[in-house]
Design a protein around this motif. Structure first.
Motif, PDB file in Angstrom:
ATOM      1  N   GLN A  82       0.827  -1.216   0.000  1.00 16.04           N
ATOM      2  CA  GLN A  82       0.000   0.000   0.000  1.00 16.04           C
ATOM      3  C   GLN A  82       0.853   1.254   0.000  1.00 16.04           C
ATOM      4  O   GLN A  82       0.344   2.344  -0.249  1.00 16.04           O
ATOM      5  CB  GLN A  82      -0.925   0.019   1.218  1.00 16.04           C
ATOM      6  CG  GLN A  82      -1.999  -1.041   1.159  1.00 16.04           C
ATOM      7  CD  GLN A  82      -2.876  -0.995   2.386  1.00 16.04           C
ATOM      8  OE1 GLN A  82      -2.431  -1.344   3.474  1.00 16.04           O
ATOM      9  NE2 GLN A  82      -4.102  -0.547   2.205  1.00 16.04           N
ATOM     10  N   GLY A  83       2.141   1.112   0.288  1.00 19.93           N
ATOM     11  CA  GLY A  83       3.050   2.246   0.274  1.00 19.93           C
ATOM     12  C   GLY A  83       3.150   2.920   1.632  1.00 19.93           C
ATOM     13  O   GLY A  83       2.361   2.656   2.539  1.00 19.93           O
ATOM     14  N   VAL A  84       4.158   3.776   1.752  1.00 13.92           N
ATOM     15  CA  VAL A  84       4.399   4.541   2.973  1.00 13.92           C
ATOM     16  C   VAL A  84       4.665   5.981   2.578  1.00 13.92           C
ATOM     17  O   VAL A  84       5.452   6.257   1.671  1.00 13.92           O
ATOM     18  CB  VAL A  84       5.609   3.976   3.757  1.00 13.92           C
ATOM     19  CG1 VAL A  84       5.951   4.854   4.952  1.00 13.92           C
ATOM     20  CG2 VAL A  84       5.335   2.546   4.208  1.00 13.92           C
ATOM     21  N   ILE A  85       4.005   6.900   3.259  1.00 16.41           N
ATOM     22  CA  ILE A  85       4.176   8.330   3.017  1.00 16.41           C
ATOM     23  C   ILE A  85       4.703   8.967   4.284  1.00 16.41           C
ATOM     24  O   ILE A  85       4.135   8.778   5.365  1.00 16.41           O
ATOM     25  CB  ILE A  85       2.840   8.988   2.607  1.00 16.41           C
ATOM     26  CG1 ILE A  85       2.379   8.426   1.267  1.00 16.41           C
ATOM     27  CG2 ILE A  85       2.991  10.514   2.542  1.00 16.41           C
ATOM     28  CD1 ILE A  85       1.013   8.922   0.830  1.00 16.41           C
ATOM     29  N   GLU A  86       5.804   9.715   4.143  1.00 11.76           N
ATOM     30  CA  GLU A  86       6.348  10.476   5.263  1.00 11.76           C
ATOM     31  C   GLU A  86       5.723  11.871   5.241  1.00 11.76           C
ATOM     32  O   GLU A  86       5.554  12.473   4.182  1.00 11.76           O
ATOM     33  CB  GLU A  86       7.868  10.593   5.144  1.00 11.76           C
ATOM     34  CG  GLU A  86       8.491  11.308   6.317  1.00 11.76           C
ATOM     35  CD  GLU A  86      10.004  11.289   6.293  1.00 11.76           C
ATOM     36  OE1 GLU A  86      10.596  11.706   7.290  1.00 11.76           O
ATOM     37  OE2 GLU A  86      10.590  10.860   5.280  1.00 11.76           O
ATOM     38  N   ILE A  87       5.378  12.362   6.427  1.00 10.67           N
ATOM     39  CA  ILE A  87       4.809  13.702   6.563  1.00 10.67           C
ATOM     40  C   ILE A  87       5.821  14.540   7.327  1.00 10.67           C
ATOM     41  O   ILE A  87       6.144  14.239   8.473  1.00 10.67           O
ATOM     42  CB  ILE A  87       3.468  13.662   7.313  1.00 10.67           C
ATOM     43  CG1 ILE A  87       2.522  12.685   6.632  1.00 10.67           C
ATOM     44  CG2 ILE A  87       2.865  15.063   7.398  1.00 10.67           C
ATOM     45  CD1 ILE A  87       1.342  12.282   7.461  1.00 10.67           C
ATOM     46  N   LYS A 128       6.757  17.927  16.181  1.00 12.64           N
ATOM     47  CA  LYS A 128       7.873  17.690  15.279  1.00 12.64           C
ATOM     48  C   LYS A 128       8.246  16.211  15.272  1.00 12.64           C
ATOM     49  O   LYS A 128       9.359  15.846  14.955  1.00 12.64           O
ATOM     50  CB  LYS A 128       9.083  18.526  15.699  1.00 12.64           C
ATOM     51  CG  LYS A 128       8.853  20.010  15.563  1.00 12.64           C
ATOM     52  CD  LYS A 128      10.107  20.778  15.919  1.00 12.64           C
ATOM     53  CE  LYS A 128       9.878  22.268  15.790  1.00 12.64           C
ATOM     54  NZ  LYS A 128      11.063  23.032  16.127  1.00 12.64           N
ATOM     55  N   LYS A 129       7.323  15.362  15.651  1.00 16.53           N
ATOM     56  CA  LYS A 129       7.583  13.926  15.675  1.00 16.53           C
ATOM     57  C   LYS A 129       7.696  13.401  14.251  1.00 16.53           C
ATOM     58  O   LYS A 129       7.183  13.990  13.315  1.00 16.53           O
ATOM     59  CB  LYS A 129       6.443  13.198  16.396  1.00 16.53           C
ATOM     60  CG  LYS A 129       6.343  13.538  17.861  1.00 16.53           C
ATOM     61  CD  LYS A 129       5.180  12.810  18.498  1.00 16.53           C
ATOM     62  CE  LYS A 129       5.029  13.188  19.960  1.00 16.53           C
ATOM     63  NZ  LYS A 129       3.852  12.559  20.554  1.00 16.53           N
ATOM     64  N   HIS A 130       8.378  12.280  14.117  1.00 12.98           N
ATOM     65  CA  HIS A 130       8.456  11.617  12.822  1.00 12.98           C
ATOM     66  C   HIS A 130       7.079  11.022  12.540  1.00 12.98           C
ATOM     67  O   HIS A 130       6.544  10.284  13.359  1.00 12.98           O
ATOM     68  CB  HIS A 130       9.506  10.508  12.866  1.00 12.98           C
ATOM     69  CG  HIS A 130      10.881  11.015  13.139  1.00 12.98           C
ATOM     70  ND1 HIS A 130      11.695  11.509  12.149  1.00 12.98           N
ATOM     71  CD2 HIS A 130      11.577  11.152  14.276  1.00 12.98           C
ATOM     72  CE1 HIS A 130      12.828  11.897  12.671  1.00 12.98           C
ATOM     73  NE2 HIS A 130      12.785  11.696  13.972  1.00 12.98           N
ATOM     74  N   ARG A 131       6.504  11.359  11.377  1.00 16.10           N
ATOM     75  CA  ARG A 131       5.134  10.918  11.092  1.00 16.10           C
ATOM     76  C   ARG A 131       5.047  10.233   9.724  1.00 16.10           C
ATOM     77  O   ARG A 131       5.675  10.679   8.770  1.00 16.10           O
ATOM     78  CB  ARG A 131       4.183  12.116  11.101  1.00 16.10           C
ATOM     79  CG  ARG A 131       4.121  12.814  12.434  1.00 16.10           C
ATOM     80  CD  ARG A 131       3.104  13.925  12.457  1.00 16.10           C
ATOM     81  NE  ARG A 131       3.374  14.908  11.420  1.00 16.10           N
ATOM     82  CZ  ARG A 131       2.456  15.725  10.910  1.00 16.10           C
ATOM     83  NH1 ARG A 131       1.210  15.682  11.338  1.00 16.10           N
ATOM     84  NH2 ARG A 131       2.779  16.592   9.978  1.00 16.10           N
ATOM     85  N   TRP A 132       4.225   9.188   9.678  1.00 16.78           N
ATOM     86  CA  TRP A 132       3.991   8.440   8.453  1.00 16.78           C
ATOM     87  C   TRP A 132       2.536   8.005   8.370  1.00 16.78           C
ATOM     88  O   TRP A 132       1.842   7.922   9.368  1.00 16.78           O
ATOM     89  CB  TRP A 132       4.865   7.188   8.382  1.00 16.78           C
ATOM     90  CG  TRP A 132       6.317   7.493   8.278  1.00 16.78           C
ATOM     91  CD1 TRP A 132       7.015   7.778   7.137  1.00 16.78           C
ATOM     92  CD2 TRP A 132       7.268   7.541   9.331  1.00 16.78           C
ATOM     93  NE1 TRP A 132       8.327   8.006   7.443  1.00 16.78           N
ATOM     94  CE2 TRP A 132       8.516   7.861   8.780  1.00 16.78           C
ATOM     95  CE3 TRP A 132       7.180   7.347  10.701  1.00 16.78           C
ATOM     96  CZ2 TRP A 132       9.655   7.992   9.533  1.00 16.78           C
ATOM     97  CZ3 TRP A 132       8.327   7.477  11.473  1.00 16.78           C
ATOM     98  CH2 TRP A 132       9.547   7.788  10.880  1.00 16.78           C
ATOM     99  N   LYS A 133       2.130   7.684   7.143  1.00 18.23           N
ATOM    100  CA  LYS A 133       0.812   7.085   6.919  1.00 18.23           C
ATOM    101  C   LYS A 133       0.908   6.178   5.702  1.00 18.23           C
ATOM    102  O   LYS A 133       1.882   6.223   4.959  1.00 18.23           O
ATOM    103  CB  LYS A 133      -0.258   8.157   6.718  1.00 18.23           C
ATOM    104  CG  LYS A 133      -0.095   8.973   5.447  1.00 18.23           C
ATOM    105  CD  LYS A 133      -1.203   9.990   5.322  1.00 18.23           C
ATOM    106  CE  LYS A 133      -1.142  10.729   3.980  1.00 18.23           C
ATOM    107  NZ  LYS A 133      -2.242  11.661   3.841  1.00 18.23           N
ATOM    108  N   ARG A 134      -0.112   5.359   5.530  1.00 20.00           N
ATOM    109  CA  ARG A 134      -0.125   4.469   4.348  1.00 20.00           C
ATOM    110  C   ARG A 134      -0.353   5.312   3.104  1.00 20.00           C
ATOM    111  O   ARG A 134      -0.982   6.347   3.153  1.00 20.00           O
ATOM    112  CB  ARG A 134      -1.139   3.345   4.506  1.00 20.00           C
ATOM    113  CG  ARG A 134      -2.570   3.749   4.394  1.00 20.00           C
ATOM    114  CD  ARG A 134      -3.510   2.583   4.619  1.00 20.00           C
ATOM    115  NE  ARG A 134      -3.678   2.439   6.062  1.00 20.00           N
ATOM    116  CZ  ARG A 134      -4.004   1.311   6.657  1.00 20.00           C
ATOM    117  NH1 ARG A 134      -4.228   0.227   5.951  1.00 20.00           N
ATOM    118  NH2 ARG A 134      -4.136   1.234   7.952  1.00 20.00           N
ATOM    119  N   GLY A 135       0.182   4.809   2.008  1.00 17.40           N
ATOM    120  CA  GLY A 135       0.106   5.589   0.785  1.00 17.40           C
ATOM    121  C   GLY A 135      -0.587   4.885  -0.297  1.00 17.40           C
ATOM    122  O   GLY A 135      -0.748   5.225  -1.367  1.00 17.40           O
TER     123      GLY A 135
END
Length: 79
Positions: free
Chosen positions: A42-47, A72-79
């Motif tokens: 599904q992929g990974v997206i960095e924010i 300012k935390k490291h954040r990701w979501k499905r892409g």
């Protein structure tokens, strides 16, 4: 490749709005997808800190930067 395990404070990662503790100084998209509960296909997206979204290459190894705090935390979501 060897990843160092930190003995000090853990990092806080935000994956799809949920906080996860992480002890290593790197993370892979496969780790992010596994923690987030989705298939890597599904992929990974960095924010980033400015809310810009960047699709992460599934072979990439991401360096976790120390000193990240609320907002300012490291954040990701499905892409």
């Amino acid at each position: 490749m060897t990843t160092n395990v930190k003995n000090g404070p853990k990092y806080t990662l935000v994956i799809e709005g949920k906080d996860y503790d992480w002890n290593k100084d790197t993370i892979t998209p496969a780790d992010i997808a596994r923690l987030g509960g989705w298939d890597l296909a599904q992929g990974v997206i960095e924010i980033d800190k400015d809310n810009n979204e960047l699709t992460v290459d599934v072979k990439e190894v991401i360096d976790i930067k120390p000193g990240q705090s609320f907002g300012k935390k490291h954040r990701w979501k499905r892409g």
